[in-house]
Write an enzyme that holds these catalytic residues in place. Structure first.
Site, mmCIF file in Angstrom:
data_model
loop_
_atom_site.group_PDB
_atom_site.id
_atom_site.type_symbol
_atom_site.label_atom_id
_atom_site.label_comp_id
_atom_site.label_asym_id
_atom_site.label_seq_id
_atom_site.Cartn_x
_atom_site.Cartn_y
_atom_site.Cartn_z
ATOM 1 N N GLY A 10 13.642 -12.704 -0.452
ATOM 2 C CA GLY A 10 12.824 -11.635 0.145
ATOM 3 C C GLY A 10 11.341 -11.819 -0.123
ATOM 4 O O GLY A 10 10.917 -12.816 -0.732
ATOM 5 N N ASP A 69 4.217 11.669 3.269
ATOM 6 C CA ASP A 69 3.143 10.893 2.635
ATOM 7 C C ASP A 69 2.450 11.740 1.582
ATOM 8 O O ASP A 69 2.201 12.927 1.791
ATOM 9 C CB ASP A 69 2.091 10.471 3.677
ATOM 10 C CG ASP A 69 2.379 9.110 4.268
ATOM 11 O OD1 ASP A 69 3.146 8.338 3.654
ATOM 12 O OD2 ASP A 69 1.832 8.817 5.343
ATOM 13 N N TYR A 99 15.750 6.335 -0.743
ATOM 14 C CA TYR A 99 15.298 5.058 -1.329
ATOM 15 C C TYR A 99 14.780 5.284 -2.751
ATOM 16 O O TYR A 99 15.216 4.636 -3.705
ATOM 17 C CB TYR A 99 14.196 4.433 -0.447
ATOM 18 C CG TYR A 99 13.388 3.397 -1.188
ATOM 19 C CD1 TYR A 99 13.910 2.139 -1.454
ATOM 20 C CD2 TYR A 99 12.106 3.692 -1.659
ATOM 21 C CE1 TYR A 99 13.177 1.204 -2.171
ATOM 22 C CE2 TYR A 99 11.370 2.757 -2.378
ATOM 23 C CZ TYR A 99 11.914 1.525 -2.635
ATOM 24 O OH TYR A 99 11.184 0.612 -3.359
ATOM 25 N N SER A 139 10.137 1.290 -8.471
ATOM 26 C CA SER A 139 9.080 1.589 -7.494
ATOM 27 C C SER A 139 8.271 2.794 -7.938
ATOM 28 O O SER A 139 8.795 3.688 -8.625
ATOM 29 C CB SER A 139 9.745 1.904 -6.156
ATOM 30 O OG SER A 139 8.819 2.439 -5.242
ATOM 31 N N LYS A 153 16.271 4.221 -6.801
ATOM 32 C CA LYS A 153 15.538 3.577 -7.897
ATOM 33 C C LYS A 153 15.594 4.457 -9.153
ATOM 34 O O LYS A 153 15.768 3.964 -10.275
ATOM 35 C CB LYS A 153 14.085 3.328 -7.491
ATOM 36 C CG LYS A 153 13.938 2.367 -6.316
ATOM 37 C CD LYS A 153 14.353 0.957 -6.697
ATOM 38 C CE LYS A 153 14.168 -0.024 -5.555
ATOM 39 N NZ LYS A 153 14.671 -1.362 -5.856
HETATM 40 C C1 UD1 Z 1 5.750 3.365 0.093
HETATM 41 C C2 UD1 Z 1 6.118 3.279 -1.381
HETATM 42 C C3 UD1 Z 1 5.871 1.886 -1.896
HETATM 43 C C4 UD1 Z 1 6.567 0.879 -1.005
HETATM 44 C C5 UD1 Z 1 6.081 1.065 0.423
HETATM 45 C C6 UD1 Z 1 6.784 0.111 1.398
HETATM 46 C C7 UD1 Z 1 5.761 5.422 -2.476
HETATM 47 C C8 UD1 Z 1 4.863 6.214 -3.385
HETATM 48 N N1 UD1 Z 1 5.341 4.193 -2.180
HETATM 49 O O1 UD1 Z 1 4.381 3.223 0.187
HETATM 50 O O2 UD1 Z 1 6.379 1.790 -3.224
HETATM 51 O O3 UD1 Z 1 6.203 -0.420 -1.430
HETATM 52 O O4 UD1 Z 1 6.378 2.376 0.851
HETATM 53 O O5 UD1 Z 1 8.116 0.443 1.524
HETATM 54 O O6 UD1 Z 1 6.795 5.874 -2.036
HETATM 55 N N2 UD1 Z 1 -0.399 4.254 7.135
HETATM 56 C C9 UD1 Z 1 -1.111 4.498 8.308
HETATM 57 N N3 UD1 Z 1 -0.682 3.875 9.455
HETATM 58 C C10 UD1 Z 1 0.385 3.035 9.489
HETATM 59 C C11 UD1 Z 1 1.099 2.796 8.279
HETATM 60 C C12 UD1 Z 1 0.683 3.440 7.122
HETATM 61 O O7 UD1 Z 1 -2.083 5.258 8.329
HETATM 62 O O8 UD1 Z 1 0.724 2.501 10.563
HETATM 63 C C13 UD1 Z 1 -0.877 4.884 5.889
HETATM 64 C C14 UD1 Z 1 0.165 5.787 5.239
HETATM 65 O O9 UD1 Z 1 0.013 7.099 5.706
HETATM 66 C C15 UD1 Z 1 -0.198 5.622 3.762
HETATM 67 C C16 UD1 Z 1 -0.769 4.207 3.653
HETATM 68 O O10 UD1 Z 1 -1.119 3.848 4.984
HETATM 69 O O11 UD1 Z 1 -1.215 6.499 3.442
HETATM 70 C C17 UD1 Z 1 0.230 3.209 3.106
HETATM 71 O O12 UD1 Z 1 1.462 3.341 3.815
HETATM 72 P P1 UD1 Z 1 2.652 2.281 3.647
HETATM 73 O O13 UD1 Z 1 2.112 0.903 3.723
HETATM 74 O O14 UD1 Z 1 3.724 2.680 4.616
HETATM 75 O O15 UD1 Z 1 3.162 2.477 2.158
HETATM 76 P P2 UD1 Z 1 3.503 3.841 1.335
HETATM 77 O O16 UD1 Z 1 4.277 4.780 2.175
HETATM 78 O O17 UD1 Z 1 2.288 4.307 0.631
#
Ligand code: UD1
Length: 346
Positions: free
Chosen positions: A10, A292, A148, A124, A152
């Protein structure tokens, strides 16, 4: 020393296997390839020039796993195999519980049977749920907001119980923040063949022109620019964190945050990626994404103190490496020819 890496094909696994091999460990990989490609392992072999064993096995298959332990003198296990998509876990909770819990139970049974009691477990930051403040220390209360995260959290508790039953175990629980980036070679990275959910791979596909615009999920949070803050950690730093945890194993169960300690906003990341790639990254502000949290970043002092580990890469390097990987592998590992691009600022 011979290390078994479950989920070794992975995204985090193949970077960890690479670092282990480069550090002189012998490695055995098991992976069911449900969300990974054997190509990643072939590229690790190419990058390191070192052979290692690979078994296409589901960790829930205790008999198959037992055979691997019969064939190899395993000293310690890094357990990364598991399902990891938060959204999918909300839709398929039973699959998540079955996969993540049963694989860990089978693994621990087989380890116990072979008297192997050194384990580094991939947990995580999701175990902190919605933190009451940031930065987050390991002592914060745990509460998951998704199946998920709950898998963990429960596995952490199972491992605590295991140690309570037998104080010969040495266990590290590594709580990852947001793993991103790719190996600087551009040969291994997060496979982005499908439309990604996570921010960095999504931005990379917009920069490449595969997706039209980034959707920024909410700009009305109580943060400096209104978008969410996260702790983005380079996957090579994370991989090296596993080696530090392995070397630092001692009797008992210890949790460590693996993060940088910095919180960057979604707009920070978009700007950094545009700069690193030299490509426009258009975006729209859209509604918040359910579940989020506004801010989630680590206090990583414990890993620094106890494991002598600290993240070295910053956001600019993360974006440069993510872009090199994305550019050279526009369809992830399905890409057949690799035009190796030299980045101007690399
Ligand atoms: C979550 C998990 C993290 C895991 C990750 C990937 C938690 C605290 N964290 O992170 O451990 O590694 O998922 O599975 O649960 N965003 C946008 N637009 C997008 C995608 C994301 O604005 O298209 C924003 C989200 O709102 C967030 C940030 O970017 O604020 C990061 O998002 P993302 O990369 O999905 O990760 P998390 O949800 O923070």
């Amino acid at each position: 020393m011979q290390i078994l890496v479950t989920g070794g094909a992975g995204y985090i696994g193949c970077h960890t296997v690479l670092e282990l091999l480069n550090a002189g460990f012998e490695v055995v990989v098991v992976d069911n390839l449900s969300n990974s490609k054997e190509t990643a392992l072939q590229r690790v072999a190419q990058l390191t020039g070192k052979p290692f064993a690979f078994y296409k096995i589901d960790v829930r298959d205790g008999a198959a796993l037992n055979m691997v332990f019969d064939e190899h003198e395993i000293d310690a296990v890094i357990h990364l195999a598991g399902l990891k998509a938060i959204d999918a876990s909300l839709e398929m909770p039973l699959e998540y519980y079955d996969n993540n819990l049963n694989s860990t139970l089978r693994l621990c049974e087989v380890m116990q049977h072979h008297n192997v009691k050194k384990l580094v477990f991939s947990s995580s930051a999701a175990v902190y749920g919605t933190p009451s403040m940031v930065p987050i220390t390991e002592a914060f209360p745990r509460a998951a907001t998704s199946p998920y995260g709950m898998t963990k959290l429960v596995i952490e508790d199972i491992l605590q119980d295991l140690y309570r039953s037998d104080d010969g175990w040495e266990i590290s629980l590594l709580r990852y923040f947001n793993p991103v980036g790719a190996h600087p070679s551009g040969l291994i990275g997060e496979d982005s063949n499908e439309t990604p959910n996570s921010l960095l791979p999504y931005i990379a596909q917009v920069a490449l022109g595969k997706l039209p615009k980034v959707r920024v999920f909410g700009a009305d949070y109580d943060t400096p620019d209104g978008t969410c803050l996260r702790d983005y950690i380079h996957v090579v730093d994370l991989a090296q964190g596993h080696l530090a945890a392995l070397r630092g194993l001692r009797l008992g169960v210890e949790a460590y945050n693996l993060g940088t300690g910095n919180g960057y906003s979604v707009l920070d990341v978009i700007a950094a990626f545009a700069k690193a790639s030299g490509q426009p990254v258009p975006y729209d502000i859209v509604a918040r994404r359910p579940a989020d949290v506004a801010a989630c970043y680590a206090n990583a002092d414990k890993a620094k103190r106890d494991l002598k580990w600290t993240a070295r890469y910053g956001l600019a390097e993360i974006c440069e490496d993510a872009w090199r990987w994305q550019y050279n592998n526009p369809n992830g590992y399905e890409t057949h020819t690799i035009p190796v691009k030299k980045l101007e600022n690399a």
